[in-house]
Design an enzyme around this catalytic site. Structure first.
Site, PDB file in Angstrom:
ATOM      1  N   PRO A 136       0.799  -1.232   0.000  1.00 18.10           N
ATOM      2  CA  PRO A 136       0.000   0.000   0.000  1.00 18.10           C
ATOM      3  C   PRO A 136       0.827   1.273   0.000  1.00 18.10           C
ATOM      4  CG  PRO A 136       0.028  -0.948   2.183  1.00 18.10           C
ATOM      5  CD  PRO A 136       0.753  -1.904   1.305  1.00 18.10           C
ATOM      6  N   CYS A 137       1.546   1.517  -1.081  1.00 16.68           N
ATOM      7  CA  CYS A 137       2.399   2.701  -1.153  1.00 16.68           C
ATOM      8  C   CYS A 137       1.565   3.978  -1.174  1.00 16.68           C
ATOM      9  CB  CYS A 137       3.284   2.640  -2.380  1.00 16.68           C
ATOM     10  SG  CYS A 137       2.405   2.412  -3.907  1.00 16.68           S
ATOM     11  N   HIS A 138       0.271   3.851  -1.429  1.00 16.29           N
ATOM     12  CA  HIS A 138      -0.584   5.040  -1.433  1.00 16.29           C
ATOM     13  C   HIS A 138      -0.839   5.550  -0.013  1.00 16.29           C
ATOM     14  CE1 HIS A 138      -3.186   1.464  -1.158  1.00 16.29           C
ATOM     15  NE2 HIS A 138      -3.923   2.204  -0.351  1.00 16.29           N
TER      16      HIS A 138
END
Length: 187
Positions: A136-138
């Site tokens: 989940p780089c967001h």
DNA sequence: CGCGCCAACATTG
DNA sequence: CAATGTTGGCGCG
């Protein structure tokens, strides 16, 4: 290592995603709208296609907290892998962390004195994240704002979309979320 | 307070 | 080797 591609339709502003799988798991995923010109072979394994499309669809519909797909880390370097795994295990659904905080939490930059440098490196790692959405780089944001996102101009829209999905951001007027939002609006 | 500019030098491809 | 999804501090209006 044989790599094959699966295309998954999404409600994201960037359109469908391309997912690359190996026997070990997912090696690469992409938000690119026009992945049409790839010469890479298409995955024909029904079990994998079902698993990948099903879980990603469920996650994007808000029925699943994470895609929970196996990830093939073999092409990811040491430091990069540590940071991505730290993000994966320490930052739950609906939470965010800043670049600097993630850098400190991962422990990779302990010798580094400059806070900005570690944060910047983490940003680079996120930009180079081979498996966006799965990792989940967001959820990694700037200290003073939302931060950036790869994939050009639509990239930041994708980031906002995902953060809205997870309840971090207020839905905007142009929010074209999945079906469940109308159920939520009713109740 | 909001905005623009500047330096710091790790990791990746 | 160059580029980067940052940061914190400074000056100004």
């Amino acid at each position: 290592m044989s790599t094959t591609w699966i295309t998954v339709g999404t409600p994201l502003p960037s359109g469908p995603m391309r997912i690359a799988v190996t026997p070990a798991g997912v090696v690469m995923s992409d938000y690119l709208p026009d992945g049409s010109a790839t010469s890479a072979p298409v995955c024909t394994d029904p079990a994998k296609i079902d698993a990948v499309t099903g879980r990603i669809t469920e996650y994007l519909a808000g029925r699943r907290r994470a895609p929970d797909l196996p990830i093939d880390w073999s092409r990811v370097g040491d430091a990069h892998r540590v940071v991505l795994r730290t993000l994966l295990t320490e930052v739950p659904y609906g939470r965010t962390i800043t670049y600097g905080e993630l850098a400190a939490l991962s422990g990779v930059f302990e010798g580094t004195t400059e806070p900005g440098l570690a944060a910047r490196t983490v940003g680079q790692m996120m930009a180079a994240n081979p498996v966006p959405l799965l990792v989940p780089c967001h959820r990694v944001v700037a200290a003073d704002g939302i931060g950036g996102f790869g994939g050009g101009r639509v990239g930041i829209e994708v980031k906002r979309w995902l953060l809205t999905l997870e309840g971090v951001l207020e839905p905007t007027l142009d929010w074209n979320g999945p079906d469940w939002v109308e159920a939520a609006a009713r109740g």
